[in-house]
Design a protein around this motif. Structure first.
Motif, PDB file in Angstrom:
ATOM      1  N   UNK A   1       0.825  -1.203   0.000  1.00  0.00           N
ATOM      2  CA  UNK A   1       0.000   0.000   0.000  1.00  0.00           C
ATOM      3  C   UNK A   1       0.858   1.252   0.000  1.00  0.00           C
ATOM      4  N   UNK A   2       0.279   2.307  -0.532  1.00  0.00           N
ATOM      5  CA  UNK A   2       0.907   3.625  -0.515  1.00  0.00           C
ATOM      6  C   UNK A   2      -0.136   4.645  -0.098  1.00  0.00           C
ATOM      7  N   UNK A   3       0.243   5.534   0.810  1.00  0.00           N
ATOM      8  CA  UNK A   3      -0.626   6.605   1.260  1.00  0.00           C
ATOM      9  C   UNK A   3      -0.149   7.914   0.658  1.00  0.00           C
ATOM     10  N   UNK A   4      -1.096   8.735   0.221  1.00  0.00           N
ATOM     11  CA  UNK A   4      -0.797  10.092  -0.232  1.00  0.00           C
ATOM     12  C   UNK A   4      -1.764  11.035   0.483  1.00  0.00           C
ATOM     13  N   UNK A   5      -1.222  12.111   1.048  1.00  0.00           N
ATOM     14  CA  UNK A   5      -2.062  13.058   1.774  1.00  0.00           C
ATOM     15  C   UNK A   5      -2.750  13.990   0.793  1.00  0.00           C
TER      16      UNK A   5
ATOM     17  N   UNK B   1      -5.814 -10.200  -6.051  1.00  0.00           N
ATOM     18  CA  UNK B   1      -5.818  -9.335  -7.224  1.00  0.00           C
ATOM     19  C   UNK B   1      -6.644  -8.082  -7.053  1.00  0.00           C
ATOM     20  N   UNK B   2      -7.352  -7.964  -5.911  1.00  0.00           N
ATOM     21  CA  UNK B   2      -8.158  -6.766  -5.648  1.00  0.00           C
ATOM     22  C   UNK B   2      -7.272  -5.525  -5.600  1.00  0.00           C
ATOM     23  N   UNK B   3      -7.715  -4.481  -6.271  1.00  0.00           N
ATOM     24  CA  UNK B   3      -7.005  -3.197  -6.260  1.00  0.00           C
ATOM     25  C   UNK B   3      -7.548  -2.314  -5.145  1.00  0.00           C
ATOM     26  N   UNK B   4      -6.658  -1.806  -4.308  1.00  0.00           N
ATOM     27  CA  UNK B   4      -7.062  -0.833  -3.295  1.00  0.00           C
ATOM     28  C   UNK B   4      -7.011   0.553  -3.921  1.00  0.00           C
ATOM     29  N   UNK B   5      -8.127   1.250  -3.857  1.00  0.00           N
ATOM     30  CA  UNK B   5      -8.165   2.654  -4.287  1.00  0.00           C
ATOM     31  C   UNK B   5      -9.224   3.342  -3.439  1.00  0.00           C
TER      32      UNK B   5
ATOM     33  N   UNK C   1      -5.332   9.387   0.273  1.00  0.00           N
ATOM     34  CA  UNK C   1      -5.574   8.486  -0.845  1.00  0.00           C
ATOM     35  C   UNK C   1      -4.759   7.234  -0.564  1.00  0.00           C
ATOM     36  N   UNK C   2      -5.420   6.085  -0.506  1.00  0.00           N
ATOM     37  CA  UNK C   2      -4.758   4.810  -0.231  1.00  0.00           C
ATOM     38  C   UNK C   2      -4.852   3.955  -1.488  1.00  0.00           C
ATOM     39  N   UNK C   3      -3.703   3.538  -2.004  1.00  0.00           N
ATOM     40  CA  UNK C   3      -3.673   2.724  -3.216  1.00  0.00           C
ATOM     41  C   UNK C   3      -2.771   1.514  -2.983  1.00  0.00           C
ATOM     42  N   UNK C   4      -2.931   0.504  -3.824  1.00  0.00           N
ATOM     43  CA  UNK C   4      -2.069  -0.658  -3.729  1.00  0.00           C
ATOM     44  C   UNK C   4      -2.838  -1.954  -3.834  1.00  0.00           C
ATOM     45  N   UNK C   5      -2.361  -2.971  -3.109  1.00  0.00           N
ATOM     46  CA  UNK C   5      -2.977  -4.286  -3.177  1.00  0.00           C
ATOM     47  C   UNK C   5      -2.980  -4.972  -1.829  1.00  0.00           C
TER      48      UNK C   5
ATOM     49  N   UNK D   1      -2.629 -14.111  -1.690  1.00  0.00           N
ATOM     50  CA  UNK D   1      -3.410 -15.298  -1.303  1.00  0.00           C
ATOM     51  C   UNK D   1      -4.399 -15.037  -0.172  1.00  0.00           C
ATOM     52  N   UNK D   2      -4.879 -13.804  -0.075  1.00  0.00           N
ATOM     53  CA  UNK D   2      -5.838 -13.481   0.984  1.00  0.00           C
ATOM     54  C   UNK D   2      -7.083 -12.831   0.406  1.00  0.00           C
ATOM     55  N   UNK D   3      -8.128 -12.842   1.215  1.00  0.00           N
ATOM     56  CA  UNK D   3      -9.298 -12.005   1.023  1.00  0.00           C
ATOM     57  C   UNK D   3      -9.299 -10.981   2.144  1.00  0.00           C
ATOM     58  N   UNK D   4      -9.623  -9.744   1.845  1.00  0.00           N
ATOM     59  CA  UNK D   4      -9.601  -8.683   2.853  1.00  0.00           C
ATOM     60  C   UNK D   4     -10.905  -7.899   2.825  1.00  0.00           C
ATOM     61  N   UNK D   5     -11.355  -7.495   3.995  1.00  0.00           N
ATOM     62  CA  UNK D   5     -12.583  -6.724   4.149  1.00  0.00           C
ATOM     63  C   UNK D   5     -12.300  -5.602   5.130  1.00  0.00           C
ATOM     64  N   UNK D   6     -12.768  -4.393   4.838  1.00  0.00           N
ATOM     65  CA  UNK D   6     -12.584  -3.301   5.791  1.00  0.00           C
ATOM     66  C   UNK D   6     -13.927  -2.683   6.158  1.00  0.00           C
ATOM     67  N   UNK D   7     -14.032  -2.338   7.428  1.00  0.00           N
ATOM     68  CA  UNK D   7     -15.201  -1.661   7.971  1.00  0.00           C
ATOM     69  C   UNK D   7     -14.737  -0.380   8.647  1.00  0.00           C
ATOM     70  N   UNK D   8     -15.486   0.695   8.419  1.00  0.00           N
ATOM     71  CA  UNK D   8     -15.144   1.971   9.051  1.00  0.00           C
ATOM     72  C   UNK D   8     -15.847   2.101  10.400  1.00  0.00           C
TER      73      UNK D   8
END
Length: 323
Positions: free
Chosen positions: A29-33, A104-108, A63-67, A71-78
């Motif tokens: 992941x990469x963070x940009x302010x 292969x999910x893209x984080x954006x 802005x959070x981008x990356x992967x 070999x995982x599945x990821x879920x996020x809750x705020x």
């Protein structure tokens, strides 16, 4: 096969968003302010060999981008979120929607203000087995990008985040030290994250999808041209769109017009170079197309709450290099 380091625990405060991103064990992941102000944040990570729970808090727009980890599945809750939150360039309600995906999910993710997020990642085959049993659904039919919406009468996203934090606390404290306890953690986390959810593959109207594809093409051009950013007219020519259409695509996808979005990306690129001690302030500014150095310093200070010379001085001090 383990996908995480069993027993890994990290809990720290961060005054630099790049350091927070770098501490995210296993994540690309990469963070940009994207909003002005001095950054501060907290990160807590706890893992078994198959499960990881990440708790992050930050005070600024990112802005959070990356992967996601391999070999995982990821879920996020705020647990807490600003208005106009966007994932995959789509605005959503974080109270009613979690987001995630499979390998292969893209984080954006664009979070335009202070946020608190809890992310659960699990070895993909374990998740597939749970979803097949719970829903009778083959995960391959759902695609890589998911929207997860609690069904009526089930816990909302913030409550699920809170429950995951209870499990994380057990891992951090060492209370779940035995293999049996860790297996229980995994089962409980799957139930918290998935049970009572409507899992919806990513989909959108054709016209909206076309504009989002346009915004993505434009963003690809901007990232590839960080050292020689195009003018707005040139960018329109490169992606084959009018200025009006491009503005609409950026407003829908990123919540800002192309010019300020590009400026924020370039300022973040300058900051990363300065943190690595790559040249003088004026050299870095010029490399990224900032030739009015006083204006560059002013815009940099407005976004990051410090002068570029302060960033470079601190980087050199940490590296033991004379200023």
């Amino acid at each position: 096969m383990p996908v995480f380091q069993d027993g890994f625990v990290l809990a720290a405060e961060f005054h630099d968003f790049d350091s927070l991103a770098e501490a995210s064990a296993g994540w690309d992941v990469q963070f940009s302010q994207v909003k002005a102000g001095r950054f501060s944040g907290q990160g807590t990570i706890a893992s078994t060999d198959q499960v990881q729970i990440v708790h992050e808090v930050w005070n600024s727009g990112l802005l959070v981008t990356g992967g996601i980890p391999a070999n995982t599945t990821a879920i996020c809750f705020f647990r807490a979120a600003p208005p106009r939150l966007r994932n995959m360039r789509v605005e959503f309600d974080p109270h009613l929607t979690g987001v995630g995906g499979t390998p292969g999910h893209e984080i954006h993710l664009i979070a335009p203000g202070p946020s608190e997020i809890v992310t659960f990642a699990i070895e993909h085959r374990a998740m597939e087995s749970h979803v097949r049993t719970a829903y009778g659904v083959d995960c391959a039919t759902l695609g890589r990008d998911w929207w997860l919406r609690p069904e009526p009468g089930t816990p909302r996203c913030a409550a699920r985040a809170e429950a995951l934090l209870t499990l994380q606390a057990a891992l951090v404290s060492g209370a779940a030290a035995t293999p049996a306890a860790r297996q229980r953690i995994q089962q409980a986390a799957l139930a918290i994250a998935f049970d009572g959810l409507d899992i919806v593959p990513g989909s959108e109207p054709a016209s909206l999808a076309t504009r989002r594809a346009l915004a993505r093409r434009a963003e690809d051009v901007l990232r590839a041209r960080m050292d020689a950013p195009p003018s707005l007219a040139e960018l329109c020519g490169l992606v084959g769109a009018s200025q009006r259409t491009l503005h609409l695509a950026f407003a829908e996808s990123f919540g800002m017009a192309p010019k300020p979005y590009l400026r924020a990306l370039r300022l973040n690129a300058a900051r990363r170079r300065l943190r690595r001690g790559e040249g003088t302030v004026t050299q870095v500014a010029a490399d990224l197309g900032f030739f009015h150095f006083a204006r560059f310093s002013g815009e940099y200070r407005e976004l990051f709450a410090e002068l570029p010379s302060d960033t470079l001085r601190r980087a050199r001090a940490e590296a033991g290099v004379a200023a």
